[in-house]
Enzyme design. Structure first.
Site, PDB file in Angstrom:
ATOM      1  N   LEU A  49       1.150   2.701  -2.613  1.00 61.10           N
ATOM      2  CA  LEU A  49      -0.262   2.405  -3.397  1.00 61.10           C
ATOM      3  C   LEU A  49       0.240   2.469  -4.916  1.00 61.10           C
ATOM      4  CD1 LEU A  49      -3.080   4.177  -1.357  1.00 61.10           C
ATOM      5  CD2 LEU A  49      -2.714   1.633  -1.580  1.00 61.10           C
ATOM      6  N   ASP A  50      -0.065   1.457  -5.607  1.00 60.37           N
ATOM      7  CA  ASP A  50       0.190   1.509  -6.954  1.00 60.37           C
ATOM      8  C   ASP A  50      -0.509   2.641  -7.811  1.00 60.37           C
ATOM      9  OD1 ASP A  50      -2.101   0.138  -8.378  1.00 60.37           O
ATOM     10  OD2 ASP A  50      -1.287  -1.529  -7.110  1.00 60.37           O
ATOM     11  N   PHE A  51      -0.385   2.716  -9.015  1.00 60.09           N
ATOM     12  CA  PHE A  51      -1.010   3.961  -9.668  1.00 60.09           C
ATOM     13  C   PHE A  51      -2.487   3.840 -10.115  1.00 60.09           C
ATOM     14  CE2 PHE A  51      -1.900   5.661 -13.976  1.00 60.09           C
ATOM     15  CZ  PHE A  51      -1.308   6.883 -13.803  1.00 60.09           C
ATOM     16  N   SER A  59      -4.361   2.216  -7.570  1.00 58.97           N
ATOM     17  CA  SER A  59      -5.022   2.046  -6.448  1.00 58.97           C
ATOM     18  C   SER A  59      -5.215   3.493  -5.703  1.00 58.97           C
ATOM     19  CB  SER A  59      -4.328   1.115  -5.367  1.00 58.97           C
ATOM     20  OG  SER A  59      -4.152  -0.136  -6.300  1.00 58.97           O
ATOM     21  N   ARG A  80      -2.927  -7.848  -5.905  1.00 59.99           N
ATOM     22  CA  ARG A  80      -2.975  -7.999  -7.465  1.00 59.99           C
ATOM     23  C   ARG A  80      -2.284  -9.306  -7.699  1.00 59.99           C
ATOM     24  NH1 ARG A  80      -5.103  -3.402  -9.604  1.00 59.99           N
ATOM     25  NH2 ARG A  80      -5.319  -1.519  -8.343  1.00 59.99           N
TER      26      ARG A  80
END
Length: 263
Positions: free
Chosen positions: A102-104, A106, A202
């Site tokens: 999960l990106d920063f 999210s 995204r």
């Protein structure tokens, strides 16, 4: 298997740290000093500073569920000093590897396991991932068409991390989606996909000039976020473990059948 991967799965080090140890000459495969080009063969023993690194038993494993908050990296360490998930989950889970990312910016369900076989199996699977997404602006007919039919984008760099080298990306049709609000200011929808590509959602919405303002994963396969508080960890329930065992058994049988066909 790559040597740094073996070390990260079976010791407290990240892959980057493993590479440094190898470069420093502190890693041996049997009695031979390893280098960055070394390949670990089945049954070979690995030593760090003379200490044997014992592979974890494949049949024994633990899976935990972490409600990752925004503002944390899914990484062992960060050279810029940013907060990482292991700062929150604690040192007793330092040897657990994340199943996907999960990106920063999210939040939501993040599974971790102490068994590399489980990690690889779940990461490479087509299990459903369900998200709640908030975007700026309206959900257009073009978006809906792409969600229904899929789309290939030659330049999918918008919405990606600035250092990402991935340009072109093919997006499979969404398994399902449910539009909760569609407004000129912002829109919200629940989407289900079966892939875990780099910043997939995204990039998808950015192609249609819509920025993702909020992204929360609420389900990974049969594991739901439910009421797990942000920043907290729980173990899988008995029912979730039962489903996992059944899934792994089915995957192994499928792989075996494929192997037999290729003989």
């Amino acid at each position: 298997m790559r040597l740094n991967q073996f070390i990260s799965h079976n010791a407290k080090y990240s892959r980057r740290e493993a590479d440094i140890l190898i470069e420093q000459g502190r890693v041996n495969i049997e009695k031979t000093k390893a280098n960055t080009k070394s390949v670990l063969l089945e049954g070979q023993r690995v030593f760090i500073d003379g200490k044997y690194i014992k592979p974890k038993q494949e049949d024994n494993y633990t899976v935990i569920v972490y409600h990752k908050p925004k503002g944390e990296l899914v990484s062992k360490k960060d050279d810029r000093g940013r907060r990482v998930i292991y700062d929150a989950i604690g040192s007793k889970y330092a040897h657990f590897a994340p199943i996907g990312r999960l990106d920063f910016a999210s939040e939501g369900v993040l599974l971790l396991s102490d068994n590399k076989k489980i990690v690889q199996c779940l990461m490479q699977s087509d299990l459903e991932r369900e998200y709640i997404v908030k975007i700026n602006g309206k959900i257009t007919e073009e978006m809906i068409k792409a969600m229904n039919e899929g789309i290939h984008i030659e330049d999918a760099s918008s919405g990606a991390h600035q250092k990402s080298r991935i340009q072109a990306m093919t997006f499979a049709p969404f398994v399902k989606y449910d539009i909760g609000k569609n407004d000129a200011h912002f829109s919200k929808l629940k989407v289900t996909i079966t892939e875990g590509k780099n910043r997939e959602l995204r990039r998808f919405f950015a192609y249609f000039n819509a920025d993702v303002m909020d992204l929360r994963r609420i389900r990974y396969g049969w594991v739901n976020l439910n009421a797990l508080p942000v920043g907290k960890v729980r173990f899988l329930s008995k029912d979730e473990y039962k489903k996992l065992h059944h899934f792994i058994s089915g995957t192994e049988k499928t792989d075996l059948n494929i192997s037999k066909k290729n003989i």
